[in-house]
Scaffold this active site. Structure first.
Site, mmCIF file in Angstrom:
data_model
loop_
_atom_site.group_PDB
_atom_site.id
_atom_site.type_symbol
_atom_site.label_atom_id
_atom_site.label_comp_id
_atom_site.label_asym_id
_atom_site.label_seq_id
_atom_site.Cartn_x
_atom_site.Cartn_y
_atom_site.Cartn_z
ATOM 1 N N GLY A 310 3.224 3.530 -2.897
ATOM 2 C CA GLY A 310 3.268 2.232 -2.256
ATOM 3 C C GLY A 310 1.892 1.815 -1.768
ATOM 4 N N SER A 311 1.861 1.064 -0.688
ATOM 5 C CA SER A 311 0.639 0.371 -0.287
ATOM 6 C C SER A 311 -0.478 1.256 0.239
ATOM 7 C CB SER A 311 0.975 -0.687 0.768
ATOM 8 O OG SER A 311 1.723 -1.720 0.193
ATOM 9 N N THR A 312 -0.199 2.512 0.588
ATOM 10 C CA THR A 312 -1.310 3.377 0.999
ATOM 11 C C THR A 312 -2.269 3.580 -0.172
ATOM 12 O OG1 THR A 312 0.083 5.292 0.499
ATOM 13 C CG2 THR A 312 -0.068 4.611 2.807
ATOM 14 N N THR A 746 6.208 -3.627 -2.017
ATOM 15 C CA THR A 746 5.618 -2.646 -1.100
ATOM 16 C C THR A 746 4.880 -3.371 0.005
ATOM 17 O OG1 THR A 746 4.141 -0.761 -0.953
ATOM 18 C CG2 THR A 746 3.506 -2.455 -2.473
#
Length: 747
Positions: A310-312, A746
């Site tokens: 996801g966004s990490t 996300t």
């Protein structure tokens, strides 16, 4: 008559001659033709081998706190012959059942065991409940044996204890997935115990000697001695106090969100020394057999689980765009959705309606998927984006010195627009591991250097005294130091913007925090995605301008599909805020506005004083010190604190250790003083009332105990600096895989 006598004499003489001929042939057969066989048989009777057990090496944290060591253990045995002769079988069975909690039927079978001839057997071990029990239970068994003796006026009771050794983990479940465990036979099963088993267990020694039939050593015995090689001692990079903060914060989140699992890793981003690593659910290596019904608790997700992050993962296209001078924080774009050439469906932000036309910096703070598709897919392009993915190490092992690490897989299909586009926001054909995520963000924190994470700080060979120290190892420079600083400033605003930043739940008053949230929708196993199941995460470091700690928190399937900011952010905040205080990192406080109208920040020294611990129990003192983030060591075996150093209300330097002293037992316990100043070492030794000898100047490098004039004496060898040895080579195997979806959202 004479003839008969002659015949009889001749017959007897012939028999005697024949007998001697047979005897001579037999002697010749045995001594000449079968000499080798009988020589070996005789040697086996007078030759004996005595095995000398090697001591398995200890494992301790970076501050010298013991995490694993060999300790005395005791196995309960019963003698069916004696017990049944005395007629105390029922009493023994019930007594041992009450103490060991072993089923009565199984105890009865042991106590009444017979051989094929119907004779009672001797010395049967009570496994597993009575096998290698601890000191406390051993004392209860001894009391039971004493009660049998006094109650029946006997000496031999048929119940006994055999002294052995076992592996003991004094801090219970703390750092269990790092340490692993050894089984009851001493075989290493997982974790460091398994990975470094050869170095830890050493080599048993042997003594070969000759004895007579009674076992008495022969005076001309030709002895052969093979010396024992004791196992090496390991000091880890792990800090038990930081590990405690991690596991306490995880326990709270686990109780609140009831997820499948939680994983947290913390490291010093400048060296990639792992300061703490934990998974939940976890296990106690002292009682590993209690988890047989749930083997999943032994799985180390931190290095073995692949998943869509996801966004990490957006830190990669952001850093790449900054490095390539493509990121303009003030440039604007239309948020909400984006269509890419070659893919029919639009890709959406987590808020499908979007936020209108916003700047790219606001897109970073809001974690806009559209912003990162533009940065990663349109500006950088698929080839350059994949190059940065590789440079940050996502298609390789990190090389961490723990067993079973798997590599991430980021491998979109060539010319597939959707797969290449969704990589930019961490979905689709992108699978990573937690340790890869932490290593990547640490590269941004430390000035652009991708480094090898490690948990072993140093290894000492007790046989030679040689210490091998793990040196920080740089894999490559991923981005420039200037680009790393700029990227860090944008990640800091993700946390500091309390209105729009998705990382605002990780904001820590008085510290500059940089980070990124992630909420990845999980595959449903049927080629699609289940939007009710997410993997929530937070990836960050602090202080942003001079990082001391980087942390990755990932929560698998939190209740109500809670997002990374709401679920993982507070876990990060709790761990990092306590750790920075423990490290003595000064806070920043708001001061009056300067001439430009900007609010200035000034450092506040984080100097703390020693709490008053005298009069408390050792347990109470430990809990207080752990809760308040002090580094400490308990010395002695008593239940109450009798003295402390430094004294109460003494100002403590950053990271200075507190010693709590209780009553000493039969054997005086000297704490590990290595790394301490001479002043602190002398104060502690004076409290223990031992003789002191000092060699050199500076800090304590070595300490040696001895006895002089009947008094314990400690010799301190000082050195103004620490001298380091050579690198520790590591190799790790590869394994594992997982699936993807281009249309997932996300944040």
């Amino acid at each position: 008559m004479v003839k008969r006598i002659k015949l009889r004499t001749l017959f007897i003489g012939g028999c005697i001659t024949l007998f001697f001929l047979v005897l001579v042939v037999r002697v010749f057969w045995i001594q000449v033709l079968q000499s080798d066989f009988w020589q070996e048989k005789a040697a086996a009777q007078w030759a004996h081998t005595s095995e000398i057990k090697a001591v398995r090496g200890t494992i301790e944290d970076r501050n010298g706190n013991i995490l694993a060591s060999d300790v005395p253990a005791y196995t309960v045995v019963v003698d069916p012959e004696v017990i049944n002769e005395l007629g105390i079988g029922e009493e023994v069975i019930q007594g041992l059942h009450d103490l060991l909690d072993k089923p009565v039927a199984e105890l009865k079978k042991l106590v009444e065991a017979k051989n094929e001839k119907g004779e009672y057997l001797k010395n049967r071990e009570i496994r597993n409940e009575g096998w290698k029990i601890d000191e406390e239970l051993k004392n209860k068994v001894e009391d039971f044996i004493k009660k049998l003796r006094e109650g029946h006026d006997i000496i031999e009771t048929g119940v006994g204890l055999v002294r052995e050794q076992k592996r003991y983990y004094p801090q219970g479940s703390r750092a269990a997935h790092i340490l692993g465990y050894t089984d009851r036979d001493g075989n290493a099963v997982m974790g460091m115990e398994s990975y470094f088993d050869k170095q830890l267990k050493g080599t048993n020694g042997k003594l070969l000697y000759q004895s007579d039939g009674k076992g008495i050593k022969l005076p001309n015995s030709q002895d052969t001695y093979q010396p024992v090689v004791n196992g090496s001692n390991f000091k880890l990079t792990i800090d038990s106090t930081i590990q405690y903060y991690i596991e306490e914060a995880m326990a709270k989140a686990y109780a609140e969100y009831k997820p499948k699992s939680i994983t947290v890793i913390a490291a010093d981003p400048n060296t990639m020394e792992i300061l703490g690593l934990a998974n939940m659910p976890t296990f106690n290596p002292n009682e590993f057999w209690n988890y047989a019904s749930d083997p999943g608790v032994f799985f180390n997700h931190a290095i073995k689980t692949r998943f869509e992050p996801g966004s990490t993962f957006k830190i990669v296209p952001l850093a790449g765009a900054v490095e390539e001078n493509l990121f303009d924080p003030d440039a604007t774009f239309m948020s909400g959705s984006i269509r890419i050439k070659g893919y029919g469906k639009p890709l959406y932000d987590q808020k499908r309606a979007g936020y209108g036309e916003i700047s790219f910096l606001e897109g970073v703070k809001r974690s806009s998927n559209v912003a990162f598709v533009k940065l990663g897919y349109e500006m950088l392009g698929p080839e350059r984006l994949l190059q940065y993915v590789n440079d940050f190490g996502f298609n390789n092992l990190t090389g961490i010195d723990l067993p079973g690490e798997v590599s991430g897989i980021v491998n979109p299909t060539a010319n597939n627009a959707s797969e290449n586009a969704t990589i930019a926001y961490g979905h689709g054909k992108v699978l990573v591991t937690p340790i890869q995520q932490l290593t990547a963000v640490s590269a941004i924190a430390n000035g652009g250097k991708l480094m090898v994470p490690h948990v072993v700080k140093e290894i000492t060979d007790p046989n030679t005294g040689k210490t091998t120290v793990t040196q920080p190892q740089v894999v490559r420079q991923v981005i420039s130091e200037e680009s790393a600083r700029e990227t860090s400033s944008y990640l800091e605003q993700v946390v500091a913007d309390l209105d729009h930043g998705t990382g605002r739940h990780a904001y820590i008053e008085g510290y500059r925090v940089a980070g990124k949230t992630g909420t990845a929708i999980k595959p449903d196993g049927k080629g699609g995605y289940d939007r009710d199941k997410v993997r929530s995460s937070f990836l960050g470091y602090a202080p942003a301008d001079n990082p001391k700690i980087a942390v990755y928190v990932v929560i698998d399937e939190p209740a109500d599909a809670a997002g990374g900011g709401a679920a993982a952010g507070p876990v990060f905040k709790e761990i990092v805020s306590q750790t920075l205080q423990y490290m003595g990192v000064p806070k920043l406080e708001e001061s009056s506005a300067d001439s430009s109208g900007q609010t200035a920040k000034t450092e506040v020294a984080a100097m703390r004083s020693t709490p008053d611990l005298t009069g408390k129990t050792v347990k109470e003192a430990k809990e207080l010190l752990l809760a308040q983030g002090y580094d400490f060591e308990a010395v002695g075996t008593g239940a109450a604190v009798v003295s402390q150093y430094p004294e109460k209300d003494t100002p403590l330097a950053a990271g200075q250790r507190i010693y709590i002293l209780s009553q000493q037992g039969d054997k005086l316990v000297i704490p590990d003083l290595r790394g301490q100043s001479l002043r602190d070492a002398l104060e502690i030794l004076n409290l223990l009332k031992v003789g002191i000898a000092v060699e050199g100047e500076g800090y304590v490098q070595e300490q040696t105990e001895g006895v002089k004039n009947g008094k314990t004496t400690v010799t301190l060898t000082l050195n103004p600096i620490n001298e380091y040895g050579e690198d520790i080579p590591v190799t790790v195997p590869e394994d594992g895989e997982q699936g993807s979806d281009p249309d997932a959202e996300t944040n």
